[in-house]
Each structure stands twice: as C-alpha cells, then as structure tokens.
Design an enzyme around this catalytic site. Sequence first.
Site: not given
Length: 288
Positions: A42, A72, A96, A115, A153-154, A171, A179
């Site tokens: 990102q 949150h 965070e 994450d 990776d989740g 989240d 994509p």
Amino acid sequence: MPTLFTPPVVPAAGRVVEPLAPGISRIWLLSEVICEVHTNFQHLVIGRTEQGVSLFSDDERQSTEFSQLVYHEALLVPALLLADKIERVLVIGSGEGVVSQIAVAAGATHVDHVDIDHDAVRLCAQHLPYGYTTDELHAAEQGLGPVKVHYTDGWDFVDQVTASYDIVVVDLPDERTEPAQHNRLYDAGFLQRCRSVGQVVVAQAGCPTLWRNETLRSSWRRFGETFDTVVYFGSDEHEWAFLCGLSERVADAAGLMSARLQSLAYRPRTIDAASLVAGTVPPKSLRS
C-alpha cells in the site's frame, strides 16, 4: 449581494484526495506529512490534519486521532457483548493495534493479531499517538504477553490455524470495486473459514450512506448467507457500519448485549446503553 466563497489555504505539506463514490471525493488538508512510504502492499501516509495525527492507505482515511476510538469501539464492543466468553481473540488487519488493546482490557488472555504489512504496523506504532507503542509492538512481535503479532496473510492464517476463538475481528480497508489484494478477505469463502474458527465474527462492513452503501449491501448479503444470526451495528458518530455473525440463533441480540453491558470489564467511552440499542437497527434499505 452573494457571499463569495474563499477557498481554503492548502498547507505546504499538501493534501490527500479521498474517493468516496463515483464523482465524489473528500479532501484532507495536511499541515504536516509525518511519514509517507510505499510498502509492498500500500501507499501509506501518516500526517497531521484538523483531526490530529491521521492514517491514510491508498488515499483512504483509515483512522484519525480525533475519531479512532469511536470507530474501534463500534467495531469491537458489540462482538464483546455477543461472545459467551472473552478469552481468545483473532484480529485480522487493524494495524494500529487499538482493537488488540481493547480486547485485552475486556479480559482476553490471548490475542492473535494478523497483518500482512509489517512495515505499516511498525510505522503506526512509531508515529500514531494511539494503538501500540513501539515497545508494546516489539513485545507482541516476540509473543511476550497476551498479544502475539503475526506478519502473514489473513487467509493463510485462518486456513491453517487449528485453535478456536471466542471472537474473530476482520478490520480491513474498504472492499474495492477494482481488483485488490484484500478483497478476497471479504468474500463468502473467507467468512465461512472465520465461522469455522470463531463463535462471533465481526467485520467492518462499509458505509450506510445511500450513495456509497454498495459494500454494506454486499456484506449484509454474505453475512446472511453464512451465519444463523447477523447483528448490525451502525456508529451514531461515525460513517461506518459493522456486522457480527454467529453460528447459533439468538432471538434478541440487542437485549443480550444490553444485559451484558454493565458487567463488561472494558468500559466503552463512546457507546452507552441507549446508543447500543439504537445502533442495532439496520437501514431500511437493508431490512427491505
């Protein structure tokens, strides 16, 4: 005589133009760019805005110093109240670290925080005045305490995990129409995997505003197809809605949450008994 519009002075540090819907964008003025990097996943910006230190991912606001707790708590508090116990929590995304901290304050003794972007999580700890501190994150990376951070990776983590959780939190940045790597963590297949390891599954589900509710409508449909009970919670002081899914049928989810609120170990600062009940009513467009 009509009043002339005076454009705001753009700070030297710049701006972030956040797309909201086709033809509609929101401009964030940055008085200071604290950090700007392209990670492997990102474009991350941390800067100072009128809402304090703020986090942006690919030009989308993720959280701000001013409103992050509203967000949150709206995400996690309903799930805390729906879970039969709060011992083991899985958090996917939420870099965070605030969700992990709230879960521990609510009584969780084991939090797996997953994450994919280690650079983003570490920069958040370094620069955000909320969430993990750098020392807390270092301890969590080593598994020295109730929170253990996993940089992976989740999808893979959930696919391989053999343990079960009282709450699974998803989240992530909003689902994209184009994509995007994280889109698959919104689909029905991933929800099914989360259901298989968690009693309560909660996810950020989009915005209820009529002209940008496509993600919410998709999430509502997927949750309805995946879970026996779906509980909506729309924040009354933010623009986001959240969905909790349970494998068993609960006849009066709002009543259950209300009954448990006073005994919850974590004391919410932005949700009380009245807002809790009011927030569980989905928009009419979803109920129809």
